[in-house]
Enzyme design. Structure first.
Site, PDB file in Angstrom:
ATOM      1  CB  THR A  30     -11.686  -7.897 -26.244  1.00 59.42           C
ATOM      2  OG1 THR A  30     -11.816  -7.167 -25.028  1.00 59.42           O
ATOM      3  CG2 THR A  30     -10.377  -7.520 -26.916  1.00 59.42           C
ATOM      4  CB  CYS A  36      -6.435  -2.549 -22.374  1.00 60.48           C
ATOM      5  SG  CYS A  36      -7.302  -1.745 -21.021  1.00 60.48           S
ATOM      6  CG  HIS A  53      -9.414  -6.225 -22.662  1.00 59.74           C
ATOM      7  ND1 HIS A  53     -10.372  -5.663 -23.466  1.00 59.74           N
ATOM      8  CD2 HIS A  53      -8.748  -5.179 -22.111  1.00 59.74           C
ATOM      9  CE1 HIS A  53     -10.286  -4.329 -23.411  1.00 59.74           C
ATOM     10  NE2 HIS A  53      -9.301  -4.012 -22.583  1.00 59.74           N
TER      11      HIS A  53
END
Lengths: 169, 196
Positions: A30, A36, A53
């Protein structure tokens, strides 16, 4: 999730508000974790690994908005969803261990109080605790972005940054 | 979100961005600035980061949130080279680094661009829009965009995105301006323009 490349190393890309699980081999990546948080889960026994994620901490304030809820967007719904996905590949929740990264504060945001990144980290910790999943390694907070890779054959997590080096968890 | 409504938002972006680029051109001593026709699209949240730039590439992002009668997020993204060029053309003699001076130059550019953009929208809609102080981050593009989305509580699974790219020849600045209206705000704007 998107399948990238082929051949020796199967690589699956997890976008924002997205998750994926693999078994035995390959890699899940990711890119661009800012506030995040990336949550890598691994069952060493069955070599089942998964990565989520998440964008935001809690799904509750958004539940009545438009009916449909993307579970992968929120910490409190994404982690249970990822566990289910891993169980369908033969993983077991009681054997899972977590490695987490992200939750930084990229912009100074001249505001008092807790940042989106911190809220996300706290929600991830809380949800993992509720599921009795221990956190084996972490690279969280700070003010820079991160890319996270989970290698399925051994559960290793590699964090890369722009100009801030790389870390193996 | 039908294409008619997207067209109206696109036109709004066109006028707003046109106004903003006139201000930027004034800053750059009248240099000509080319822009692409703004794109107004409904994009799955997940695909927003890769729309701007290669997600892992380092970029400078200037972020401003506008609130008041409606809320929207403005993000101005530049390659590091463009940001350097922008800083050195506005502060001749500076090294173009992202030191305190460089960052405040980028903030000021963000201020001026956003203020002229919001002005144009205010004139058309009679809505009051107040920009927050700009925030600057230099980091991977994906991290900048996803952080801005989280900050604007991008709770919908599909985001309306207004995007324009701009180019200058002499100072070699390439950048994109991204505007994300909050969903309720968009309805309000469309309502005022007779498309509610």
């Amino acid at each position: 999730m998107t399948l990238m490349g082929s051949g020796d190393m199967e690589a699956v890309k997890v976008k924002i508000a997205d998750l994926a699980a693999l078994k035995e081999r390959g890699m899940i990546i990711t890119v661009g974790l800012g506030s995040c948080v990336g949550i890598g889960l691994y069952d060493d026994n069955t070599k089942v690994g998964g990565l989520a994620h998440i964008l935001l901490a809690e799904s509750a304030p958004y539940k009545n908005r438009d009916g449909a809820l993307n579970a992968a967007k929120f910490a409190d719904t994404a982690i249970p969803e990822l566990v289910r996905k891993m169980e369908s590949l033969g993983g077991q929740c009681r054997r899972l261990q977590a490695k987490i990264a992200g939750g930084s504060q990229l912009f100074p945001f001249n505001k008092t109080g807790i940042s989106v990144g911190e809220k996300n980290i706290n929600a991830v910790r809380r949800t993992l605790k509720e599921l009795n999943i221990p956190i084996l390694g972490e690279d969280v907070g700070g003010n820079h972005g991160r890319t996270m890779r989970l290698f399925i054959h051994n559960g290793q997590v590699k964090i890369t940054t722009v100009g801030k080096g790389e870390i193996i968890l | 979100m039908d294409s008619n409504r997207l067209d109206v938002l696109k036109e709004l972006a066109n006028i707003g961005v046109g106004n903003a680029l006139t201000s930027l051109s004034t800053l750059l001593s009248g240099e000509k600035i080319d822009m692409d026709v703004p794109v107004a699209t409904l994009v799955p949240l997940q695909d927003v980061p890769e729309m701007l730039a290669e997600e892992e590439s380092a970029m400078a992002g200037i972020y401003i949130k506008a609130s008041g009668d409606v809320d929207l997020t403005v993000l101005f993204v530049l390659s590091l080279e463009s940001a350097n060029n922008l800083i050195t053309s506005l502060v001749p003699g500076s090294r173009g680094d992202f030191d305190e001076m460089g960052i405040s130059v980028l903030m000021e550019v963000g201020n001026i661009l956003t203020a002229s953009y919001l002005n144009a929208i205010s004139v058309m809609t009679d809505l009051i829009l107040l920009p927050s102080p700009p925030e600057v981050a230099v980091d991977m593009a994906g991290a900048i965009v996803s952080t801005v989305l989280a900050q604007s509580s991008a709770i919908e699974d599909n985001i309306v995105l207004l995007k324009t790219s701009l180019y200058t020849k002499q100072t070699e600045i390439n950048g994109s301006i991204l505007i994300v209206p909050e969903i309720d705000s968009m309805e309000k704007i469309l309502g005022i323009l007779g498309l509610g």
